[in-house]
Design a protein around this motif. Sequence first.
Motif, short mmCIF file in Angstrom:
data_model
loop_
_atom_site.label_atom_id
_atom_site.label_comp_id
_atom_site.label_asym_id
_atom_site.label_seq_id
_atom_site.Cartn_x
_atom_site.Cartn_y
_atom_site.Cartn_z
N LEU A 40 0.20 4.75 7.67
CA LEU A 40 -0.38 3.48 7.21
C LEU A 40 0.57 2.71 6.32
O LEU A 40 1.30 3.29 5.50
N ASN A 41 0.53 1.41 6.44
CA ASN A 41 1.36 0.54 5.63
C ASN A 41 1.06 0.72 4.13
O ASN A 41 1.98 0.74 3.31
N GLU A 42 -0.20 0.88 3.79
CA GLU A 42 -0.59 1.00 2.38
C GLU A 42 -0.10 2.31 1.76
O GLU A 42 0.08 2.40 0.55
N TYR A 44 2.58 4.26 0.99
CA TYR A 44 4.05 4.14 0.89
C TYR A 44 4.77 5.48 0.70
O TYR A 44 5.97 5.56 1.01
N ARG A 47 6.92 7.20 3.94
CA ARG A 47 8.08 6.47 4.47
C ARG A 47 9.13 6.22 3.40
O ARG A 47 10.33 6.18 3.69
N ASP A 193 -7.26 2.49 1.85
CA ASP A 193 -6.74 1.67 2.93
C ASP A 193 -7.89 0.97 3.64
O ASP A 193 -8.95 1.54 3.85
#
Length: 309
Positions: A40-42, A44, A47, A193
Motif C-alpha cells: 500500500l502507498n500509505e 511506507y 518500500r 489505509d
Amino acid sequence: MKSTLIQELESSLTAETPAISPKFFYDEVGSRLFEVITLLNEYYPTRTEKWIMDVHQSEIANIIGDCDVLIDLGAGNCAKASRLFKTIHPKQYRALDISKEYLEFAVSDLQKQFPQIQMSAHAVDLSLPMSFPDIQDSKKIFFYPGSSIGNFDPEKADQFFMNIAHECHGNGGLLIGVDLVKDLKTLELAYNDPLGVTAAFNLNTLLNVNSIMGSDFNLADWEHYAFFNISDSRIEMHLRALRDTTVRLPLQESQDHVINFKAGDVIHTENSYKYTQEHFVKKLKRAGFSEVYCWTDPKDYFLVCFAKA
Ligand code: AVJ
C-alpha cells in the motif's frame, strides 16, 4: 503448542485490559493481508527499507563483510534475506518465524535457487530467549528487518538486543530496520489505509482466535481503531466494540467464560513503537554492541542499522 496458545488467549482476553498478542495476526489469511499492507502507498516502511537497502547495498555489505551464518529473524517469505545472499555470501541460512507452514514453503523454494547455501527453517517465538550452541564459533549475522522490533516493549527490545549481542560472541552483528518518529498524519495514515486492508488484518485476528479456541467473536460487532500514542511513541491498534456484545470462550478446565463488552470497549491487539535514530543507537550500544552504522532515506522515515558485535 496449541494448548499453550489457548491458555495465553484465555488469560489475555479475561485480563482487566483485554488484549490479543500481535502474533495472532499471522494465520494464513493474516500473513497474506500483511503482504498486501506492504504494497500500500500509505504503508511506507517496507518500500522505504527496501530503498535504503538497495541504495546502500555495497556499503552495507562492505561493513558487514562475508559471514558464515545468516540468521533471519521473522523471515516471512524470505525475500529480504535472499537479497543479502549475493553481497555477504552466507554459507548457511537459518530462517526463523512464528508461522511454520508459510516458512517451510518459502525456504524450500529458496533452496532451489541457492543450492550451495545450507538452509533450515525453524518455527520459534521471538519473544523468548534464543541460543545457537551448534554455531557458537561461526560469524553470525542476525537480520531483523521490517521494524518488527516495534512490537516489543522498550525493555523487551533491550533484552532482545542483549541476547543477540551475547550470541554473537564478539563476531558478526545485527542488521536491523526500524521505523522512525515522524509527523502524526503520515504515521496514522499508515495504520488507517483508506482501502481498509489494515482494518481487515486487525479484524481477522478475531477469526483466528475463534478457530484456535472456539470462541464466537462476531466481526460485525467490532471495528478497527488505530492511533499514535505520542507519550509512549507508539502506534496502538485496538478492536473496538460497536455495540454491547457478549463473547463466549469455551474454557479448557472449567465452564465456558462469558465476557460482556460495552459499546466502545477495546481489545488491544498491537503496539508498534517508533524511535528516533539517537535513541535507537543508544539502545543498541547499551546492549553491548561495539559500533552502530546507520542508513536512512532522504525524508528520515526509516532507519537501517548494523550493530557490530
Ligand atoms: C510487522 C510489526 C512491523 O508494526 O508496522 C502493519 C505490523 N500492523 N500494519 C508494523 C502492522 C499494522 C507491522 N510490523
